[in-house]
Write an enzyme that holds these catalytic residues in place. Structure first.
Site, PDB file in Angstrom:
ATOM      1  N   ASP A  45      79.060  35.586  -1.937  1.00  0.00           N
ATOM      2  CA  ASP A  45      80.228  36.122  -1.248  1.00  0.00           C
ATOM      3  C   ASP A  45      81.408  35.166  -1.408  1.00  0.00           C
ATOM      4  O   ASP A  45      81.489  34.144  -0.730  1.00  0.00           O
ATOM      5  CB  ASP A  45      79.911  36.317   0.244  1.00  0.00           C
ATOM      6  CG  ASP A  45      81.082  36.956   0.976  1.00  0.00           C
ATOM      7  OD1 ASP A  45      81.257  38.180   0.843  1.00  0.00           O
ATOM      8  OD2 ASP A  45      81.849  36.221   1.641  1.00  0.00           O
ATOM      9  N   TYR A  50      89.051  30.959  -0.911  1.00  0.00           N
ATOM     10  CA  TYR A  50      88.065  29.871  -0.770  1.00  0.00           C
ATOM     11  C   TYR A  50      88.304  28.776  -1.824  1.00  0.00           C
ATOM     12  O   TYR A  50      87.770  27.674  -1.722  1.00  0.00           O
ATOM     13  CB  TYR A  50      86.617  30.384  -0.873  1.00  0.00           C
ATOM     14  CG  TYR A  50      86.238  31.431   0.172  1.00  0.00           C
ATOM     15  CD1 TYR A  50      87.034  31.641   1.301  1.00  0.00           C
ATOM     16  CD2 TYR A  50      85.092  32.216   0.030  1.00  0.00           C
ATOM     17  CE1 TYR A  50      86.708  32.610   2.248  1.00  0.00           C
ATOM     18  CE2 TYR A  50      84.760  33.178   0.981  1.00  0.00           C
ATOM     19  CZ  TYR A  50      85.575  33.373   2.079  1.00  0.00           C
ATOM     20  OH  TYR A  50      85.244  34.324   3.017  1.00  0.00           O
ATOM     21  N   LYS A  79      87.197  38.908  -2.794  1.00  0.00           N
ATOM     22  CA  LYS A  79      88.097  39.545  -1.818  1.00  0.00           C
ATOM     23  C   LYS A  79      89.556  39.468  -2.264  1.00  0.00           C
ATOM     24  O   LYS A  79      89.975  38.502  -2.901  1.00  0.00           O
ATOM     25  CB  LYS A  79      87.957  38.859  -0.449  1.00  0.00           C
ATOM     26  CG  LYS A  79      86.519  38.790   0.044  1.00  0.00           C
ATOM     27  CD  LYS A  79      86.384  38.326   1.471  1.00  0.00           C
ATOM     28  CE  LYS A  79      84.925  38.089   1.827  1.00  0.00           C
ATOM     29  NZ  LYS A  79      84.425  36.767   1.454  1.00  0.00           N
ATOM     30  N   HIS A 112      90.411  41.533   2.321  1.00  0.00           N
ATOM     31  CA  HIS A 112      89.954  40.436   3.191  1.00  0.00           C
ATOM     32  C   HIS A 112      90.387  40.634   4.650  1.00  0.00           C
ATOM     33  O   HIS A 112      89.603  40.433   5.578  1.00  0.00           O
ATOM     34  CB  HIS A 112      90.514  39.106   2.636  1.00  0.00           C
ATOM     35  CG  HIS A 112      89.725  37.917   2.993  1.00  0.00           C
ATOM     36  ND1 HIS A 112      89.603  36.816   2.178  1.00  0.00           N
ATOM     37  CD2 HIS A 112      89.010  37.603   4.089  1.00  0.00           C
ATOM     38  CE1 HIS A 112      88.839  35.903   2.752  1.00  0.00           C
ATOM     39  NE2 HIS A 112      88.475  36.361   3.924  1.00  0.00           N
TER      40      HIS A 112
HETATM   41  N1  LIG Z   1      85.582  38.047   5.701  1.00  0.00           N
HETATM   42  C1  LIG Z   1      85.970  36.989   6.383  1.00  0.00           C
HETATM   43  O1  LIG Z   1      87.071  36.945   6.952  1.00  0.00           O
HETATM   44  C2  LIG Z   1      85.048  35.807   6.485  1.00  0.00           C
HETATM   45  C3  LIG Z   1      85.281  34.826   7.459  1.00  0.00           C
HETATM   46  C4  LIG Z   1      84.380  33.762   7.568  1.00  0.00           C
HETATM   47  C5  LIG Z   1      83.293  33.694   6.706  1.00  0.00           C
HETATM   48  N2  LIG Z   1      83.109  34.653   5.741  1.00  0.00           N
HETATM   49  C6  LIG Z   1      81.963  34.602   4.810  1.00  0.00           C
HETATM   50  O2  LIG Z   1      80.777  34.403   5.565  1.00  0.00           O
HETATM   51  C7  LIG Z   1      80.093  33.238   5.088  1.00  0.00           C
HETATM   52  C8  LIG Z   1      79.308  32.608   6.230  1.00  0.00           C
HETATM   53  O3  LIG Z   1      80.116  32.344   7.339  1.00  0.00           O
HETATM   54  P1  LIG Z   1      80.486  30.854   7.781  1.00  0.00           P
HETATM   55  O4  LIG Z   1      80.656  30.020   6.555  1.00  0.00           O
HETATM   56  O5  LIG Z   1      81.578  30.970   8.763  1.00  0.00           O
HETATM   57  O6  LIG Z   1      79.344  30.333   8.598  1.00  0.00           O
HETATM   58  P2  LIG Z   1      77.792  30.317   8.841  1.00  0.00           P
HETATM   59  O7  LIG Z   1      77.042  30.650   7.645  1.00  0.00           O
HETATM   60  O8  LIG Z   1      77.600  31.086  10.103  1.00  0.00           O
HETATM   61  O9  LIG Z   1      77.589  28.809   9.249  1.00  0.00           O
HETATM   62  C9  LIG Z   1      77.743  27.749   8.386  1.00  0.00           C
HETATM   63  C10 LIG Z   1      77.387  26.504   9.186  1.00  0.00           C
HETATM   64  O10 LIG Z   1      76.008  26.556   9.568  1.00  0.00           O
HETATM   65  C11 LIG Z   1      75.303  25.442   9.028  1.00  0.00           C
HETATM   66  N3  LIG Z   1      73.972  25.950   8.630  1.00  0.00           N
HETATM   67  C12 LIG Z   1      73.710  26.833   7.638  1.00  0.00           C
HETATM   68  N4  LIG Z   1      72.389  27.120   7.607  1.00  0.00           N
HETATM   69  C13 LIG Z   1      71.805  26.418   8.598  1.00  0.00           C
HETATM   70  C14 LIG Z   1      70.469  26.295   9.072  1.00  0.00           C
HETATM   71  N5  LIG Z   1      69.484  26.991   8.520  1.00  0.00           N
HETATM   72  N6  LIG Z   1      70.224  25.452  10.101  1.00  0.00           N
HETATM   73  C15 LIG Z   1      71.237  24.751  10.668  1.00  0.00           C
HETATM   74  N7  LIG Z   1      72.525  24.832  10.288  1.00  0.00           N
HETATM   75  C16 LIG Z   1      72.815  25.674   9.255  1.00  0.00           C
HETATM   76  C17 LIG Z   1      76.138  24.966   7.881  1.00  0.00           C
HETATM   77  O11 LIG Z   1      75.976  23.580   7.697  1.00  0.00           O
HETATM   78  P3  LIG Z   1      75.351  22.999   6.311  1.00  0.00           P
HETATM   79  O12 LIG Z   1      76.210  23.508   5.203  1.00  0.00           O
HETATM   80  O13 LIG Z   1      75.456  21.529   6.495  1.00  0.00           O
HETATM   81  O14 LIG Z   1      73.940  23.494   6.257  1.00  0.00           O
HETATM   82  C18 LIG Z   1      77.560  25.259   8.384  1.00  0.00           C
HETATM   83  O15 LIG Z   1      77.983  24.240   9.284  1.00  0.00           O
HETATM   84  C19 LIG Z   1      81.238  32.379   4.523  1.00  0.00           C
HETATM   85  O16 LIG Z   1      80.765  31.369   3.675  1.00  0.00           O
HETATM   86  C20 LIG Z   1      82.061  33.436   3.828  1.00  0.00           C
HETATM   87  O17 LIG Z   1      81.472  33.793   2.584  1.00  0.00           O
HETATM   88  C21 LIG Z   1      83.949  35.709   5.642  1.00  0.00           C
END
Ligand SMILES: NC(=O)c1ccc[n+]([C@@H]2O[C@H](COP(=O)([O-])OP(=O)(O)OC[C@H]3O[C@@H](n4cnc5c(N)ncnc54)[C@H](OP(=O)(O)O)[C@@H]3O)[C@@H](O)[C@H]2O)c1
Length: 319
Positions: A45, A50, A79, A112
């Protein structure tokens, strides 16, 4: 075990677990994508804002070159950024993003945010941001219908197999469905136990639109961005409801949170920079929570949202 998929209205299958590329550093991104493919991830994704599409594509190219996967085994998502909403800007930026990835089509290309910002030429600034050339947030003039019509032409030209939306409210989605010639295949939204958005999820799924959850771990992703209420919100990984269920199944709290989503047919795209957490996050479909456990997790809903463009200087909240 291959990751199960969700059948999209476009006819294509989307893996229910993928790897999110937001905040994946440029210097490690190519290796991380390559390692994620080796670990079994097939959905990536991405987004132009990004700032790591070139490196993501390098990871993909290496995996393909080494025969680990073929292009058609992957599901690459990108996006459309807010400053490219004008109808005549959509195709050129999509083509640039495809070139950055080194692929000739996206499996899914998403609007997005439902916010049109003033155009900033990629030669002036890329990756884009919320600000115009003057360093201020300035709204653009495109309607969502204008943008969506241009998105539909990407499907006609085989630049995107499916198209979708993100951060749309139910009202905007209802409106879009009135004129869409190509229906959105997916709606990507912030979704975790503190923000379950149950009515929106049910409405979209009933309309045949798959939901993808972002920020499945709630406040965690926003602490490093200094989002004040993220620091103050109790972490989900330590919540007794989650830890009790995790202990029962011999899983981590992260796996329980991801299973809570996938068991309700909501796709997840967790991001991790750590190889063991990366593997753990993919292993989230091989156990089933009981109905009462799904409900107990859903009942943690407090309507707490962490990703609000208001924090990025939009003068008003859109949700
Ligand atoms: N459409 C939009 O507007 C939008 C907005 C936000 C995000 N997104 C997409 O959604 C994806 C995911 O969302 P996100 O990046 O906000 O957050 P997320 O995946 O909810 O959380 C990432 C955080 O969790 C930690 N983590 C991941 N796996 C873990 C596990 N198994 N145990 C403990 N900690 C863990 C990571 O640290 P480490 O890396 O140190 O493991 C990081 O600090 C993004 O990368 C992006 O592609 C889209």
């Amino acid at each position: 075990m291959p990751t199960p998929s969700i059948k999209l209205s476009s006819g294509y299958d989307m893996p229910i677990v993928g790897f999110g590329l937001w905040k994946v550093n440029n210097d490690t991104c190519a290796d991380q994508v390559y390692e994620a493919i080796k670990a079994g991830y097939r959905l990536f994704d991405g987004a132009c804002d990004y700032g790591n599409e070139v490196e993501s594509g390098q990871g993909v190219a290496r995996a393909i070159k080494e025969g680990i996967v073929k292009r058609e085994d992957l599901f690459i998502v990108s996006k459309l950024w807010n400053s490219f909403h004008d109808g005549d800007r959509v195709e050129p930026i999509c083509r640039k993003q495809l070139a950055d990835w080194g692929v000739d089509y996206f499996d899914l290309y998403i609007v997005h945010f439902p916010i049109s910002l003033k155009y900033v030429d990629p030669s002036v600034r890329y990756p884009p941001s919320w600000d115009s050339e003057d360093g201020k947030l300035e709204l653009g003039k495109a309607t969502i219908q204008e943008t969506w019509t241009a998105m539909e032409s990407l499907v006609d030209k085989s630049l995107a197999r499916s198209i979708g939306i993100s951060n749309f409210s139910a009202q905007l989605l209802m409106d879009l469905l009135r004129y869409a010639r190509v229906r959105p295949s997916t709606l990507q939204i912030e979704h975790h136990p503190y923000l379950t958005q149950t009515r929106l999820v049910n409405y979209a799924q009933k309309e045949g639109i798959a939901i993808t959850a972002y920020s499945s771990f709630g406040p965690l992703s926003f602490i490093e961005l200094n989002v004040k209420h993220a620091e103050k919100t109790p972490p989900l990984f330590g919540h007794a409801t989650i830890t009790t269920i995790a202990k029962k199944y011999g899983k981590t709290p992260a796996q329980v949170l991801l299973r809570w989503a996938t068991q309700r047919n909501v796709a997840v795209i967790p991001k991790s920079n750590d190889p063991s957490r990366l593997a753990q996050n993919l292993d989230v479909v091989g156990f089933d929570l009981e109905a009462g456990e799904l409900e107990a997790i859903s009942s943690l809903d407090q309507g707490i949202r962490f990703n609000d463009p208001h924090s990025y200087d939009l003068p008003v909240t859109i949700f």
